[in-house]
Design a protein around this motif. Structure first.
Motif, PDB file in Angstrom:
ATOM      1  N   GLY A  50      10.946  10.817 -26.356  1.00 28.62           N
ATOM      2  CA  GLY A  50      11.373   9.416 -26.391  1.00 28.62           C
ATOM      3  C   GLY A  50      12.457   9.101 -27.393  1.00 28.62           C
ATOM      4  N   GLU A  51      12.994  10.112 -28.091  1.00 33.70           N
ATOM      5  CA  GLU A  51      14.058   9.875 -29.068  1.00 33.70           C
ATOM      6  C   GLU A  51      15.400   9.957 -28.346  1.00 33.70           C
ATOM      7  N   TYR A  52      15.804   8.872 -27.697  1.00 31.87           N
ATOM      8  CA  TYR A  52      17.007   8.892 -26.884  1.00 31.87           C
ATOM      9  C   TYR A  52      18.296   8.796 -27.688  1.00 31.87           C
ATOM     10  N   ASN A  53      18.194   8.545 -28.986  1.00 33.97           N
ATOM     11  CA  ASN A  53      19.394   8.481 -29.822  1.00 33.97           C
ATOM     12  C   ASN A  53      19.829   9.861 -30.297  1.00 33.97           C
ATOM     13  N   TYR A  54      19.044  10.888 -29.990  1.00 30.78           N
ATOM     14  CA  TYR A  54      19.327  12.235 -30.495  1.00 30.78           C
ATOM     15  C   TYR A  54      20.528  12.825 -29.769  1.00 30.78           C
ATOM     16  N   HIS A  55      21.449  13.405 -30.531  1.00 26.71           N
ATOM     17  CA  HIS A  55      22.615  14.085 -29.985  1.00 26.71           C
ATOM     18  C   HIS A  55      22.618  15.522 -30.470  1.00 26.71           C
ATOM     19  N   VAL A  56      23.043  16.445 -29.629  1.00 27.98           N
ATOM     20  CA  VAL A  56      23.149  17.847 -30.009  1.00 27.98           C
ATOM     21  C   VAL A  56      24.600  18.126 -30.392  1.00 27.98           C
ATOM     22  N   GLU A  57      24.772  18.815 -31.530  1.00 30.97           N
ATOM     23  CA  GLU A  57      26.108  19.155 -32.015  1.00 30.97           C
ATOM     24  C   GLU A  57      26.466  20.537 -31.480  1.00 30.97           C
TER      25      GLU A  57
ATOM     26  N   LEU B 218      27.896  21.958 -21.702  1.00 31.81           N
ATOM     27  CA  LEU B 218      26.505  21.588 -21.455  1.00 31.81           C
ATOM     28  C   LEU B 218      26.012  20.617 -22.524  1.00 31.81           C
ATOM     29  N   GLY B 219      26.403  20.858 -23.798  1.00 34.97           N
ATOM     30  CA  GLY B 219      26.020  19.942 -24.867  1.00 34.97           C
ATOM     31  C   GLY B 219      26.605  18.557 -24.666  1.00 34.97           C
ATOM     32  N   ASP B 220      27.882  18.500 -24.228  1.00 22.85           N
ATOM     33  CA  ASP B 220      28.504  17.198 -23.971  1.00 22.85           C
ATOM     34  C   ASP B 220      27.789  16.458 -22.835  1.00 22.85           C
ATOM     35  N   GLU B 221      27.455  17.212 -21.778  1.00 19.44           N
ATOM     36  CA  GLU B 221      26.735  16.587 -20.669  1.00 19.44           C
ATOM     37  C   GLU B 221      25.355  16.106 -21.110  1.00 19.44           C
ATOM     38  N   PHE B 222      24.711  16.885 -21.976  1.00 18.77           N
ATOM     39  CA  PHE B 222      23.401  16.483 -22.483  1.00 18.77           C
ATOM     40  C   PHE B 222      23.513  15.195 -23.298  1.00 18.77           C
ATOM     41  N   ASN B 223      24.540  15.105 -24.148  1.00 17.04           N
ATOM     42  CA  ASN B 223      24.734  13.889 -24.946  1.00 17.04           C
ATOM     43  C   ASN B 223      25.029  12.689 -24.056  1.00 17.04           C
ATOM     44  N   SER B 224      25.821  12.921 -22.998  1.00 16.89           N
ATOM     45  CA  SER B 224      26.087  11.821 -22.051  1.00 16.89           C
ATOM     46  C   SER B 224      24.797  11.378 -21.373  1.00 16.89           C
ATOM     47  N   LEU B 225      23.952  12.362 -21.046  1.00 16.15           N
ATOM     48  CA  LEU B 225      22.675  12.039 -20.410  1.00 16.15           C
ATOM     49  C   LEU B 225      21.784  11.234 -21.344  1.00 16.15           C
ATOM     50  N   THR B 226      21.728  11.628 -22.628  1.00 16.27           N
ATOM     51  CA  THR B 226      20.885  10.882 -23.572  1.00 16.27           C
ATOM     52  C   THR B 226      21.423   9.465 -23.770  1.00 16.27           C
ATOM     53  N   ASP B 227      22.753   9.334 -23.781  1.00 12.96           N
ATOM     54  CA  ASP B 227      23.330   7.980 -23.890  1.00 12.96           C
ATOM     55  C   ASP B 227      22.914   7.132 -22.687  1.00 12.96           C
ATOM     56  N   ARG B 228      22.965   7.750 -21.512  1.00 11.88           N
ATOM     57  CA  ARG B 228      22.568   7.010 -20.307  1.00 11.88           C
ATOM     58  C   ARG B 228      21.076   6.674 -20.346  1.00 11.88           C
ATOM     59  N   LEU B 229      20.269   7.623 -20.826  1.00 10.75           N
ATOM     60  CA  LEU B 229      18.832   7.361 -20.934  1.00 10.75           C
ATOM     61  C   LEU B 229      18.557   6.237 -21.927  1.00 10.75           C
ATOM     62  N   ARG B 230      19.309   6.245 -23.037  1.00  5.51           N
ATOM     63  CA  ARG B 230      19.117   5.189 -24.034  1.00  5.51           C
ATOM     64  C   ARG B 230      19.474   3.826 -23.453  1.00  5.51           C
ATOM     65  N   GLU B 231      20.600   3.779 -22.747  1.00  3.82           N
ATOM     66  CA  GLU B 231      20.997   2.508 -22.138  1.00  3.82           C
ATOM     67  C   GLU B 231      19.962   2.052 -21.106  1.00  3.82           C
TER      68      GLU B 231
END
Length: 442
Positions: A182-189, A199-212
């Protein structure tokens, strides 16, 4: 590559040895051609002394029958050239043999001596070269050491790359576990431009979408709870008032009961709109059929004219015939009803609502204009959001839930059309709905 290099080096030395040894053997053979049938060993020895053959060479000379005429040993000749090879030499063929054993080069040549067209003897020249053998052996050792260093370096690089890839994959896996909790603010560096970085960029985009999405969900739940809680609280308050006042006058009681009915209707409308939005979100829709937009607008106007008359509003309509779209009757009713109802509710006293339906190229266009207070520029991008109200106090007074325009937008999108809203030059708003015209197949 190392083996190829060493083999090529050895072959080059063999070629050099062959040229040298065979050349020496041919010189000796030519020099002995004049010695009468090679029968006199002393004559052969004098010729050999005259030639001054290199000390590194061992020379053995025999007659055609194999009798030793010169040289101290024939062992090497017999080892290098078996009887069948000797026969080839007696037939006039030059033979060469070379080998590399125990760090030394061994090379030998067998050449016939020809006199007056006849084979009169054989010249065997043998050389053992440990110096070049030592050079090749040292070269093998050096190349071997270099190979070990290269292999060790390659192995170290492989370990580094594998560990780097594993660490980056582990980082993504840990990020997935974190987001799953449930930590949708988490980003992978993830540095670099390789596939893992993408893949990391896509994951960060996905988490941003999940957070929104989660923020929208939380707002939706909070707003829905508030919208449902408000009429429920009013109903409870009015019911408690009736129960606690046994001597309440009949007129007052009827007024309270009427208010309870009003709040219940409001609760029902809100619930129905929430159910509609849930159905649209889930992708559940009825089978689309050919719908006459003009008939749908006319039916809606019949229902809403009393509401317009209560506010002294004028309704103007201009509708072309045969405006057909592929949709569901319920969806078209929801779209038209919500837009016209809003145009009436949020209009000015003695204002007007204009409805026009027409064909434009391959589209069916529905325009609904009102003379209301309009929508500020900064609110235009949000008016289709769920539970959004420009004037919250006035919206509640008019019985609005903030869901009507959201239903309009989602329903229009579900049918493949689009809806826009823009202020009118003379004040008020224009809502435009555009669908693809449906033509019955021939």
């Amino acid at each position: 590559m190392n083996t190829f290099f060493l083999i090529e080096s050895r072959n080059m030395i063999f070629q050099s040895k062959q040229a040298f040894v065979q050349n020496q053997a041919e010189i000796i053979s030519k020099s002995l051609e004049d010695v009468f049938e090679l029968l006199i060993a002393d004559d052969v020895a004098r010729v050999m002394e005259y030639l001054d053959v290199a000390e590194a060479l061992n020379v053995v000379i025999t007659d055609a029958n194999g009798k030793l005429l010169y040289g101290s040993s024939r062992n090497n000749m017999n080892d290098d050239f078996p009887p069948e090879e000797m026969e080839k030499a007696r037939e006039g063929k030059d033979l060469f043999y070379a080998k590399f054993i125990d760090g030394s080069f061994f090379s030998s040549s067998l050449t016939p001596v020809v006199s007056k067209g006849a084979i009169i003897g054989l010249v065997y020249v043998y050389e053992s070269d440990w110096e070049q053998g030592s050079i090749l052996k040292n070269m093998q050792k050096t190349v071997g050491n270099i190979s070990i260093i290269i292999i060790a370096f390659a192995f170290a690089m492989l370990l580094f790359i594998v560990r780097s890839v594993i660490n980056r994959i582990t980082s993504i896996l840990n990020a997935i576990k974190t987001v799953r909790e449930g930590e949708y603010n988490y980003h992978v560096e993830m540095s670099g431009k390789d596939e893992l970085a993408l893949l990391g960029d896509e994951f960060n985009s996905l988490t941003d979408r999940l957070r929104e999405t989660d923020e929208i969900r939380q707002r939706f739940v909070a707003n829905a709870s508030h919208e449902l809680r408000t009429p429920l609280a009013s109903i409870r308050l009015l019911a408690d008032s009736i129960l606690q006042n046994e001597g309440m006058e009949r007129d007052t009681m009827q007024e309270f009961i009427s208010d309870i009915g009003t709040e219940a209707e409001r609760l029902t409308r809100t619930t129905e709109k929430l159910m509609t939005l849930t159905r649209l979100d889930s992708g559940i829709s009825d089978e689309k059929i050919k719908v006459n937009m003009g008939e749908a607008v006319a039916a809606t106007l019949r229902m809403l004219r009393p509401l317009a008359m209560s506010g002294n509003l004028s309704i103007f309509e201009s509708m072309e015939a045969d405006c057909y779209v592929l949709a569901t009757s319920d969806a078209i009713h929801q779209i038209v009803f919500n837009l016209i109802e809003n145009a009436i509710k949020y209009n000015k006293p003695e204002g007007s609502v204009s409805i026009s339906l027409f064909k434009e190229n391959d589209d069916i266009v529905l325009n609904i204009d009102d003379t209301g207070v309009g929508v500020p520029e900064e609110d235009l991008s949000q008016i289709f959001d769920r539970f959004y109200r420009v004037d919250k106090a006035r919206s509640r007074e008019a019985g609005g839930s903030g869901l009507g325009l959201s239903i309009v937008r989602d329903s229009v999108r579900d049918l493949g059309g689009n809806v826009t809203a823009e202020p009118r030059v003379d004040g008020g708003m224009r809502f435009q709905v555009r669908f693809k015209q449906f033509n019955t197949p021939a």
